[in-house]
Design a protein around this motif. Sequence first.
Motif, PDB file in Angstrom:
ATOM      1  N   SER A  31       0.830  -1.197   0.000  1.00  0.00           N
ATOM      2  CA  SER A  31       0.000   0.000   0.000  1.00  0.00           C
ATOM      3  C   SER A  31       0.870   1.254   0.000  1.00  0.00           C
ATOM      4  O   SER A  31       0.528   2.252  -0.648  1.00  0.00           O
ATOM      5  CB  SER A  31      -0.929  -0.007   1.211  1.00  0.00           C
ATOM      6  OG  SER A  31      -1.888   1.010   1.103  1.00  0.00           O
ATOM      7  N   ASP A  32       2.005   1.216   0.701  1.00  0.00           N
ATOM      8  CA  ASP A  32       2.930   2.352   0.685  1.00  0.00           C
ATOM      9  C   ASP A  32       3.492   2.588  -0.713  1.00  0.00           C
ATOM     10  O   ASP A  32       3.607   3.724  -1.162  1.00  0.00           O
ATOM     11  CB  ASP A  32       4.074   2.129   1.670  1.00  0.00           C
ATOM     12  CG  ASP A  32       3.641   2.243   3.117  1.00  0.00           C
ATOM     13  OD1 ASP A  32       2.560   2.821   3.370  1.00  0.00           O
ATOM     14  OD2 ASP A  32       4.375   1.749   3.993  1.00  0.00           O
ATOM     15  N   ILE A  33       3.828   1.500  -1.407  1.00  0.00           N
ATOM     16  CA  ILE A  33       4.332   1.626  -2.780  1.00  0.00           C
ATOM     17  C   ILE A  33       3.248   2.164  -3.697  1.00  0.00           C
ATOM     18  O   ILE A  33       3.484   3.063  -4.515  1.00  0.00           O
ATOM     19  CB  ILE A  33       4.868   0.267  -3.272  1.00  0.00           C
ATOM     20  CG1 ILE A  33       6.117  -0.113  -2.482  1.00  0.00           C
ATOM     21  CG2 ILE A  33       5.174   0.302  -4.771  1.00  0.00           C
ATOM     22  CD1 ILE A  33       6.582  -1.535  -2.713  1.00  0.00           C
ATOM     23  N   SER A  34       2.034   1.645  -3.564  1.00  0.00           N
ATOM     24  CA  SER A  34       0.914   2.137  -4.375  1.00  0.00           C
ATOM     25  C   SER A  34       0.652   3.609  -4.088  1.00  0.00           C
ATOM     26  O   SER A  34       0.410   4.400  -5.009  1.00  0.00           O
ATOM     27  CB  SER A  34      -0.352   1.317  -4.077  1.00  0.00           C
ATOM     28  OG  SER A  34      -1.468   1.853  -4.734  1.00  0.00           O
ATOM     29  N   ARG A  35       0.704   3.984  -2.824  1.00  0.00           N
ATOM     30  CA  ARG A  35       0.469   5.382  -2.444  1.00  0.00           C
ATOM     31  C   ARG A  35       1.560   6.292  -3.016  1.00  0.00           C
ATOM     32  O   ARG A  35       1.287   7.416  -3.418  1.00  0.00           O
ATOM     33  CB  ARG A  35       0.412   5.507  -0.922  1.00  0.00           C
ATOM     34  CG  ARG A  35      -0.131   6.827  -0.443  1.00  0.00           C
ATOM     35  CD  ARG A  35      -0.267   6.904   1.082  1.00  0.00           C
ATOM     36  NE  ARG A  35      -1.133   5.867   1.621  1.00  0.00           N
ATOM     37  CZ  ARG A  35      -0.729   4.882   2.412  1.00  0.00           C
ATOM     38  NH1 ARG A  35       0.527   4.765   2.753  1.00  0.00           N
ATOM     39  NH2 ARG A  35      -1.586   4.005   2.875  1.00  0.00           N
ATOM     40  N   PHE A  36       2.793   5.796  -3.106  1.00  0.00           N
ATOM     41  CA  PHE A  36       3.898   6.581  -3.648  1.00  0.00           C
ATOM     42  C   PHE A  36       3.659   6.893  -5.130  1.00  0.00           C
ATOM     43  O   PHE A  36       3.882   8.016  -5.574  1.00  0.00           O
ATOM     44  CB  PHE A  36       5.218   5.829  -3.478  1.00  0.00           C
ATOM     45  CG  PHE A  36       6.403   6.529  -4.076  1.00  0.00           C
ATOM     46  CD1 PHE A  36       6.955   7.626  -3.439  1.00  0.00           C
ATOM     47  CD2 PHE A  36       6.949   6.105  -5.274  1.00  0.00           C
ATOM     48  CE1 PHE A  36       8.044   8.282  -3.982  1.00  0.00           C
ATOM     49  CE2 PHE A  36       8.032   6.754  -5.826  1.00  0.00           C
ATOM     50  CZ  PHE A  36       8.583   7.846  -5.177  1.00  0.00           C
ATOM     51  N   PHE A  37       3.194   5.888  -5.898  1.00  0.00           N
ATOM     52  CA  PHE A  37       3.026   6.078  -7.334  1.00  0.00           C
ATOM     53  C   PHE A  37       1.663   6.662  -7.716  1.00  0.00           C
ATOM     54  O   PHE A  37       1.568   7.419  -8.680  1.00  0.00           O
ATOM     55  CB  PHE A  37       3.233   4.760  -8.080  1.00  0.00           C
ATOM     56  CG  PHE A  37       4.674   4.331  -8.103  1.00  0.00           C
ATOM     57  CD1 PHE A  37       5.604   5.024  -8.851  1.00  0.00           C
ATOM     58  CD2 PHE A  37       5.093   3.250  -7.366  1.00  0.00           C
ATOM     59  CE1 PHE A  37       6.938   4.646  -8.878  1.00  0.00           C
ATOM     60  CE2 PHE A  37       6.425   2.861  -7.371  1.00  0.00           C
ATOM     61  CZ  PHE A  37       7.350   3.565  -8.128  1.00  0.00           C
ATOM     62  N   THR A  38       0.613   6.318  -6.997  1.00  0.00           N
ATOM     63  CA  THR A  38      -0.730   6.746  -7.390  1.00  0.00           C
ATOM     64  C   THR A  38      -1.334   7.798  -6.470  1.00  0.00           C
ATOM     65  O   THR A  38      -2.307   8.439  -6.826  1.00  0.00           O
ATOM     66  CB  THR A  38      -1.699   5.548  -7.435  1.00  0.00           C
ATOM     67  OG1 THR A  38      -1.855   5.023  -6.113  1.00  0.00           O
ATOM     68  CG2 THR A  38      -1.189   4.475  -8.380  1.00  0.00           C
ATOM     69  N   GLY A  39      -0.794   7.926  -5.291  1.00  0.00           N
ATOM     70  CA  GLY A  39      -1.347   8.883  -4.331  1.00  0.00           C
ATOM     71  C   GLY A  39      -2.459   8.310  -3.478  1.00  0.00           C
ATOM     72  O   GLY A  39      -3.032   9.013  -2.652  1.00  0.00           O
ATOM     73  N   SER A  40      -2.799   7.036  -3.677  1.00  0.00           N
ATOM     74  CA  SER A  40      -3.836   6.413  -2.863  1.00  0.00           C
ATOM     75  C   SER A  40      -3.415   4.990  -2.501  1.00  0.00           C
ATOM     76  O   SER A  40      -2.607   4.380  -3.201  1.00  0.00           O
ATOM     77  CB  SER A  40      -5.170   6.383  -3.623  1.00  0.00           C
ATOM     78  OG  SER A  40      -5.055   5.591  -4.779  1.00  0.00           O
ATOM     79  N   PRO A  41      -3.959   4.452  -1.413  1.00  0.00           N
ATOM     80  CA  PRO A  41      -3.602   3.084  -1.012  1.00  0.00           C
ATOM     81  C   PRO A  41      -4.172   2.062  -2.001  1.00  0.00           C
ATOM     82  O   PRO A  41      -4.909   2.413  -2.927  1.00  0.00           O
ATOM     83  CB  PRO A  41      -4.226   2.940   0.368  1.00  0.00           C
ATOM     84  CG  PRO A  41      -5.256   3.986   0.452  1.00  0.00           C
ATOM     85  CD  PRO A  41      -4.860   5.081  -0.473  1.00  0.00           C
TER      86      PRO A  41
END
Length: 70
Positions: A31-41
Amino acid sequence: MNSIFLVSLALLIGGIALIVFGVSAASSLSSDISRFFTGSPTDKAIWLLVGGAAASVAGAVGLVLASKRG
C-alpha cells in the motif's frame, strides 16, 4: 434473542474486523508503494475499509431497531 439481533451483532463484529484488516492493509508495504506512485492506497485496503464501515453501520442500525422491537 431474535434472529435480527444476532444477524445485526454478527454484521457489527464482522464490520469491525474488516476495518481492522483494512487499516492493517493500508499501512502495508504494498500500500505504501501504491500510495507513492498513485497517491492512494491499494484497492484491497479501500474495499476493506468501505465494506467494514458499511457492515458496521448496518449492524448498529439493526441492533437499535432490534432493541426497540423488544
